[in-house]
Write an enzyme that holds these catalytic residues in place. Sequence first.
Site, PDB file in Angstrom:
ATOM      1  N   ASP A 147      42.209  16.113 -45.226  1.00 12.03           N
ATOM      2  CA  ASP A 147      42.820  16.650 -44.072  1.00 12.03           C
ATOM      3  C   ASP A 147      41.823  16.711 -43.180  1.00 12.03           C
ATOM      4  O   ASP A 147      40.708  17.580 -43.144  1.00 12.03           O
ATOM      5  CB  ASP A 147      43.405  17.843 -44.328  1.00 12.03           C
ATOM      6  CG  ASP A 147      44.151  18.155 -45.558  1.00 12.03           C
ATOM      7  OD1 ASP A 147      43.796  17.665 -46.503  1.00 12.03           O
ATOM      8  OD2 ASP A 147      45.652  18.850 -45.357  1.00 12.03           O
ATOM      9  N   GLU A 205      46.835  15.629 -40.664  1.00  8.26           N
ATOM     10  CA  GLU A 205      48.084  16.664 -40.113  1.00  8.26           C
ATOM     11  C   GLU A 205      47.442  17.840 -39.874  1.00  8.26           C
ATOM     12  O   GLU A 205      48.365  18.608 -38.945  1.00  8.26           O
ATOM     13  CB  GLU A 205      48.953  16.932 -41.514  1.00  8.26           C
ATOM     14  CG  GLU A 205      48.475  17.839 -42.539  1.00  8.26           C
ATOM     15  CD  GLU A 205      49.242  19.021 -42.634  1.00  8.26           C
ATOM     16  OE1 GLU A 205      50.549  18.929 -42.560  1.00  8.26           O
ATOM     17  OE2 GLU A 205      48.992  19.765 -43.452  1.00  8.26           O
ATOM     18  N   ASN A 206      46.128  18.075 -39.567  1.00  7.18           N
ATOM     19  CA  ASN A 206      45.664  19.469 -39.167  1.00  7.18           C
ATOM     20  C   ASN A 206      44.491  18.964 -37.895  1.00  7.18           C
ATOM     21  O   ASN A 206      43.868  19.622 -37.463  1.00  7.18           O
ATOM     22  CB  ASN A 206      44.887  20.032 -40.114  1.00  7.18           C
ATOM     23  CG  ASN A 206      45.820  20.826 -41.149  1.00  7.18           C
ATOM     24  OD1 ASN A 206      45.578  20.267 -42.312  1.00  7.18           O
ATOM     25  ND2 ASN A 206      46.719  21.422 -40.864  1.00  7.18           N
ATOM     26  N   HIS A 223      52.934  19.923 -41.849  1.00 10.65           N
ATOM     27  CA  HIS A 223      52.778  20.338 -40.249  1.00 10.65           C
ATOM     28  C   HIS A 223      53.140  18.842 -39.400  1.00 10.65           C
ATOM     29  O   HIS A 223      52.676  19.030 -38.512  1.00 10.65           O
ATOM     30  CB  HIS A 223      51.369  20.770 -39.986  1.00 10.65           C
ATOM     31  CG  HIS A 223      51.243  21.972 -40.608  1.00 10.65           C
ATOM     32  ND1 HIS A 223      51.721  23.316 -40.042  1.00 10.65           N
ATOM     33  CD2 HIS A 223      50.222  22.443 -41.690  1.00 10.65           C
ATOM     34  CE1 HIS A 223      51.213  24.325 -40.919  1.00 10.65           C
ATOM     35  NE2 HIS A 223      50.390  23.940 -41.638  1.00 10.65           N
ATOM     36  N   HIS A 228      50.565  16.293 -51.283  1.00  8.71           N
ATOM     37  CA  HIS A 228      50.541  17.338 -50.421  1.00  8.71           C
ATOM     38  C   HIS A 228      51.082  18.437 -50.670  1.00  8.71           C
ATOM     39  O   HIS A 228      52.290  18.761 -50.498  1.00  8.71           O
ATOM     40  CB  HIS A 228      51.050  16.671 -48.857  1.00  8.71           C
ATOM     41  CG  HIS A 228      50.131  17.588 -47.807  1.00  8.71           C
ATOM     42  ND1 HIS A 228      49.192  17.494 -47.206  1.00  8.71           N
ATOM     43  CD2 HIS A 228      50.688  18.623 -47.186  1.00  8.71           C
ATOM     44  CE1 HIS A 228      48.753  18.157 -46.360  1.00  8.71           C
ATOM     45  NE2 HIS A 228      49.866  19.229 -46.297  1.00  8.71           N
ATOM     46  N   HIS A 278      46.069  19.109 -48.715  1.00  6.13           N
ATOM     47  CA  HIS A 278      46.573  20.441 -48.223  1.00  6.13           C
ATOM     48  C   HIS A 278      45.810  21.526 -48.405  1.00  6.13           C
ATOM     49  O   HIS A 278      45.881  22.647 -47.571  1.00  6.13           O
ATOM     50  CB  HIS A 278      47.883  20.708 -49.002  1.00  6.13           C
ATOM     51  CG  HIS A 278      48.653  21.715 -48.443  1.00  6.13           C
ATOM     52  ND1 HIS A 278      49.134  22.098 -47.168  1.00  6.13           N
ATOM     53  CD2 HIS A 278      49.045  23.013 -49.189  1.00  6.13           C
ATOM     54  CE1 HIS A 278      49.735  23.334 -46.768  1.00  6.13           C
ATOM     55  NE2 HIS A 278      49.740  23.889 -48.040  1.00  6.13           N
ATOM     56  N   HIS A 290      42.482  21.999 -48.514  1.00  6.31           N
ATOM     57  CA  HIS A 290      41.254  21.664 -47.745  1.00  6.31           C
ATOM     58  C   HIS A 290      39.839  22.023 -48.597  1.00  6.31           C
ATOM     59  O   HIS A 290      38.880  22.063 -47.891  1.00  6.31           O
ATOM     60  CB  HIS A 290      41.146  22.856 -46.514  1.00  6.31           C
ATOM     61  CG  HIS A 290      42.254  22.214 -45.503  1.00  6.31           C
ATOM     62  ND1 HIS A 290      42.373  22.735 -44.443  1.00  6.31           N
ATOM     63  CD2 HIS A 290      43.267  21.598 -45.700  1.00  6.31           C
ATOM     64  CE1 HIS A 290      43.325  22.343 -43.764  1.00  6.31           C
ATOM     65  NE2 HIS A 290      44.008  21.686 -44.364  1.00  6.31           N
TER      66      HIS A 290
END
Length: 271
Positions: free
Chosen positions: A8, A39-40, A68, A154, A179, A181
């Site tokens: 991520d 996604e982040n 997200h 995820h 997801h 991290h």
Amino acid sequence: MKILFLGDVVGRAGRAAISGQLAKLRADWGLDFVVVNGENASSGMGLTAEHAKLLLDAGADCITLGDHAFDQKDMLRFIDTEPRIIRPLNYAKEAPGRGARLFSDARGRKILVAQVLGQVFMKRPFDDPFSAVDAVLRKHPLGGLAQAALVDMHCEATSEKMAMGHWCDGRASVVVGTHTHVPTADAMVLPGGTAYMTDAGMCGDYHSVIGMDKAEPMRRFITGMGKERFTPANGEATLSGLYTETDDRTGKARLCVPVRVGGRLIPARPV
């Protein structure tokens, strides 16, 4: 095939690390295909079209998303114009984009990339991830049209990620979790030939709370009260992920190695 998966991307620090280091890694390691979970990447929540283009221009062949996926509203339109972006298979039946796609590397070899959301401890219910992945892998068996297949799982629960790894063993080249991290220390090739790692970690500043500036998360843990919104930490980022080499004939993994480049984590790289 030499495949790199990066976890991520969180905020400006993560984007800068991808832009500054990925091209060199592709050349130095002779990478054939790179998948980045983005996604982040935009303010720590979702991915904008502008930042998606930045990651692709930096050397990503494919970007996966997550829960997200559509927090940044322009992704609702952009994803249908950019086939290199993959949203979760089981996000919603009405969601734009696709949850799996067959790609080609520079030599014409085919690699399937799929992403799925888990169900355990997630904030909203999603459809069964196991049946969703099963349908895609049955349609693209290794040794057939696809020379390799990668699944991005995820979700929160390590047990659910592990179950997906075993469910796909021998049918996917790589199953890697995202997801949470935080990189796990369990990179391995499963008995059926699938490279597996419970969580790839993040591409972001680890002097943080899972990529966010630590002051506000700590305040909420200590006092039970929020004062400000979470913002991504902007110190030097570490690229974290999984490097895998596969056999073109069988699609099975020959080896996999956790990747740590730059930043604060102890470096690790393919030999």
